[in-house]
Design a protein around this motif. Structure first.
Motif, PDB file in Angstrom:
ATOM      1  N   GLU A 185     -20.638 -78.850  16.736  1.00  0.00           N
ATOM      2  CA  GLU A 185     -21.515 -80.027  16.778  1.00  0.00           C
ATOM      3  C   GLU A 185     -21.769 -80.470  18.209  1.00  0.00           C
ATOM      4  O   GLU A 185     -22.880 -80.897  18.550  1.00  0.00           O
ATOM      5  CB  GLU A 185     -20.890 -81.171  15.979  1.00  0.00           C
ATOM      6  N   GLY A 200     -15.636 -76.907  13.914  1.00  0.00           N
ATOM      7  CA  GLY A 200     -16.863 -77.615  13.537  1.00  0.00           C
ATOM      8  C   GLY A 200     -17.233 -78.671  14.555  1.00  0.00           C
ATOM      9  O   GLY A 200     -18.412 -78.849  14.889  1.00  0.00           O
ATOM     10  N   PHE A 211     -20.344 -93.237   7.024  1.00  0.00           N
ATOM     11  CA  PHE A 211     -19.542 -92.034   7.290  1.00  0.00           C
ATOM     12  C   PHE A 211     -18.129 -92.404   7.731  1.00  0.00           C
ATOM     13  O   PHE A 211     -17.157 -91.729   7.374  1.00  0.00           O
ATOM     14  CB  PHE A 211     -20.213 -91.190   8.376  1.00  0.00           C
ATOM     15  N   GLU A 249     -18.389 -82.206   8.049  1.00  0.00           N
ATOM     16  CA  GLU A 249     -19.704 -82.852   8.074  1.00  0.00           C
ATOM     17  C   GLU A 249     -19.605 -84.279   8.601  1.00  0.00           C
ATOM     18  O   GLU A 249     -20.401 -84.709   9.444  1.00  0.00           O
ATOM     19  CB  GLU A 249     -20.308 -82.860   6.669  1.00  0.00           C
ATOM     20  N   HIS A 284     -23.657 -72.558  16.161  1.00  0.00           N
ATOM     21  CA  HIS A 284     -23.066 -73.582  15.307  1.00  0.00           C
ATOM     22  C   HIS A 284     -22.593 -72.967  13.990  1.00  0.00           C
ATOM     23  O   HIS A 284     -21.462 -73.225  13.525  1.00  0.00           O
ATOM     24  CB  HIS A 284     -24.122 -74.668  15.059  1.00  0.00           C
ATOM     25  N   SER A 288     -14.322 -79.529   4.108  1.00  0.00           N
ATOM     26  CA  SER A 288     -15.741 -79.265   4.337  1.00  0.00           C
ATOM     27  C   SER A 288     -16.483 -80.581   4.561  1.00  0.00           C
ATOM     28  O   SER A 288     -17.307 -80.699   5.477  1.00  0.00           O
ATOM     29  CB  SER A 288     -16.328 -78.519   3.144  1.00  0.00           C
ATOM     30  N   SER A 289     -16.155 -81.577   3.717  1.00  0.00           N
ATOM     31  CA  SER A 289     -16.768 -82.892   3.908  1.00  0.00           C
ATOM     32  C   SER A 289     -16.328 -83.500   5.230  1.00  0.00           C
ATOM     33  O   SER A 289     -17.116 -84.160   5.929  1.00  0.00           O
ATOM     34  CB  SER A 289     -16.373 -83.830   2.756  1.00  0.00           C
ATOM     35  N   GLY A 300     -18.760 -84.320  12.268  1.00  0.00           N
ATOM     36  CA  GLY A 300     -19.933 -83.953  13.055  1.00  0.00           C
ATOM     37  C   GLY A 300     -20.884 -85.126  13.199  1.00  0.00           C
ATOM     38  O   GLY A 300     -21.400 -85.409  14.286  1.00  0.00           O
ATOM     39  N   SER A 301     -21.100 -85.842  12.086  1.00  0.00           N
ATOM     40  CA  SER A 301     -21.983 -87.010  12.133  1.00  0.00           C
ATOM     41  C   SER A 301     -21.405 -88.099  13.017  1.00  0.00           C
ATOM     42  O   SER A 301     -22.116 -88.725  13.812  1.00  0.00           O
ATOM     43  CB  SER A 301     -22.202 -87.544  10.711  1.00  0.00           C
ATOM     44  N   ARG A 359     -18.599 -72.483  12.629  1.00  0.00           N
ATOM     45  CA  ARG A 359     -18.188 -73.090  11.368  1.00  0.00           C
ATOM     46  C   ARG A 359     -17.722 -72.028  10.375  1.00  0.00           C
ATOM     47  O   ARG A 359     -16.757 -72.231   9.624  1.00  0.00           O
ATOM     48  CB  ARG A 359     -19.337 -73.901  10.778  1.00  0.00           C
TER      49      ARG A 359
END
Length: 589
Positions: free
Chosen positions: A176, A172, A133, A295, A240, A291-292, A298-299, A244
């Motif tokens: 998270e 976001g 990531f 994600e 959440h 958007s990616s 968040g990871s 978002r």
């Protein structure tokens, strides 16, 4: 940045080639993506102007860029996937080191410690993917910057679009953080769910569960925990999702405004048709990129929380170790073992398990610890073997305080078989041999220990190279008594212990096997006493075995209430006499 910097530093040390190749290919892929949009815009302009040569050139550029966009990520994955595996292995090893790092084991009896370790195991799985990531996030940042530059070249006003795209990233990340906080708070619940699943599925427990008809009860308990977990997580998931969605709405409005503005520029002749295609393509890509990014962030954010827990845990273990202990272990016990005012309390407990125990165990004596369940017998053994550190008081060996001796040095001169002994599912050679690592591969040493433990029949049946346990296709299953005999042999690998302890050594044995163990114990106790003046201590509820000891120590409620020889304690008519009479009456009846 803390998380990614730490992980990239680890990746650099583990395999810098894979890190550079994976990152480099992703970086090339990030350039290819906006290049597709630029090429498509120029292709439209060339076709509109009738410039066949330029159109052909830009068509080739678009084709090459598309190929790179589709394939470079795949080739990068081949590198960073292997790097992720190395990273996961590194953290798993570190976790095992930390769990086994504290010199004493009292922390393992603390439920809060178990919760932390359980959460760290989950964190390790998350950290594996974070290397990937992090590389993807770096490439994405480059991609967004290139997109912003190209959009700014069309119109400075379009630079507002990347800023609009930041809103979903910020919201976001907040979403998270809230989700992670709830997940951490539910760690005891998830641990309980996993435990109930293991209990219901384990072959070791299924016999009792089925006979008791307890499957439904366990499933109901599990369902209740799942409901509690689901309720807590559902509320967190709703918050959440709302945060978002609000962020994506802001970007959606910015996207529509950007497209309408470029159409207006084209309508008034201030931009070409290719600029419209370029803007629509880049704006669409920007939405996907952001958007990616949400994600990935968040990871990474979850991984950062896990990595901070890992670092905090590491710091705590390091601080708890304190200064190195340099005291030497005496060659013999000499004066024996002395406990002076020893008190012990388990972490998080409301009261002491042992209360100011004063005890002298002379060199060369065999000692039996007697008392009801919960009297403190096993705890006392763990203190004597250095697995626990006294909360108060001290333990002396030939006048040396064990607090000043390196635990590993003292443990190298102790041997123990606990009631909950380990079933080491390796070859018989290694299952026994790890009792003394210097001789782990020496068949002669293992054979001698097995013979001393009276477990020769197991060797004849399985062979030293035979594998124990059902975890292997060719593994040999053993009965409870045979496993205990193997454990006793492992204990006897150490031939010169200053302290030998046995906790309920005959619990799983039949009468004949018990007699063989008692005979082996007496022979070992005599040998240890004669060679190094070692003290042997055993815990048992079988009073017929207790009477063989030189000294009997009676515990009640964490206190020593009686001690002496069998005959003397019977004559005293105290707690020991009552226990003896009670058990003798059971056999007489």
């Amino acid at each position: 940045m803390f998380c990614l910097g730490r992980l990239f530093a680890i990746g650099w040390r583990l395999d810098r080639r894979r890190l550079l190749v994976g990152g480099g290919l992703l970086l090339l892929g990030s350039v290819a993506t906006p290049l597709v949009a630029v090429g498509a815009g120029r292709l439209v302009d060339a076709v509109t102007a009738g410039a066949v040569g330029d159109a052909t050139t830009w068509a080739v550029v678009v084709a090459v860029a598309l190929t790179g966009e589709l394939m470079l990520g795949h080739f990068a994955h081949l590198s960073y996937f292997e790097l992720a595996e190395l990273t996961e292995e590194r953290f798993n090893r570190d976790l095992l080191r930390l769990v086994n790092g504290p010199e004493e084991l009292a922390h393992s009896d603390d439920p809060a410690f178990a919760d932390r370790v359980d959460l760290l195991r989950q964190d390790v799985m998350q950290l594996r993917s974070t290397v990937q990531f992090g590389l993807q996030l770096g490439a994405l940042v480059v991609q967004v910057l290139l997109t912003a530059v190209v959009l700014g070249a069309v119109s400075p006003w379009l630079l507002a679009l990347p800023f609009a795209a930041v809103v979903p990233v910020v919201l976001g990340r907040r979403a998270e953080a809230g989700l992670q906080a709830v997940r951490e708070a539910q760690s005891p619940t998830t641990r309980g769910i996993r435990y109930l699943r293991r209990l219901a599925a384990s072959p070791a427990s299924q016999k009792e569960v089925r006979l008791a008809g307890g499957a439904g009860f366990l499933l109901d308990r599990q369902a209740a925990l799942l409901d509690a977990y689901g309720t807590a997580m559902a509320a967190a998931d709703r918050r959440h999702a709302l945060l978002r969605a609000a962020g994506q709405l802001v970007f959606g409005l910015g996207y529509v405004a950007a497209v309408l503005w470029v159409y207006e520029l084209a309508r008034t002749g201030r931009a070409s048709a290719g600029a419209v295609v370029l803007t629509v393509t880049l704006a669409t890509q920007l939405g996907s990129q952001m958007s990616s990014g949400v994600e990935l962030l968040g990871s990474v954010h979850r991984a950062a929380a896990g990595l901070r827990r890992f670092v905090t845990f590491d710091d705590e273990v390091t601080r708890a170790a304190g200064p190195a202990r340099t005291g030497e272990v005496p060659a013999t016990t000499g004066d024996g073992l002395r406990l002076e005012g020893v008190t012990f309390r388990y972490p998080g407990a409301d009261g002491d398990t042992l209360h100011e125990v004063d005890l002298h165990l002379p060199a060369g004596t065999s000692v039996a610890l007697v008392g009801e369940n919960g009297a403190g017998k096993s705890t006392l053994l763990k203190l004597l073997t250095g697995l626990y550190r006294p909360t108060g008081g001290r333990i002396l060996v030939e006048g040396v305080d064990l607090r000043d001796v390196a635990p590993a040095a003292w443990r190298s001169r102790t041997a123990a078989l606990f009631q909950d002994f380990a079933r080491v599912e390796l070859s018989l050679q290694h299952s026994v041999g790890i009792g003394r690592l210097t001789d782990v591969d020496e068949p002669g040493a293992v054979t001698a220990a097995v013979a001393r433990a009276g477990a020769t029949a197991t060797v004849e049946r399985v062979g030293l190279d035979g594998v124990l346990g059902l975890g292997y296709a060719d593994g040999e299953d053993l009965s409870g008594g045979q496993w205990q005999s193997v454990g006793f042999a492992r204990t006897l690998m150490r031939t010169d212990p200053l302290l030998l302890t046995l906790d309920e050594p005959a619990a799983a044995l039949d009468a004949l096997a018990e007699q063989r163990l008692v005979d082996a114990y007496q022979a070992t106790a005599a040998e240890v006493a004669a060679t190094v003046g070692g003290v042997t201590i055993f815990v048992t509820h079988r009073m017929s075995t207790v009477r063989l000891a030189d000294r009997i120590v009676v515990l009640d409620g964490g206190r020593v209430v009686e001690q002496g020889a069998h005959a003397d304690l019977l004559a005293a008519g105290g707690r020991y006499s009552a226990l003896w009479t009670l058990q003798a009456r059971a056999y007489a009846d």
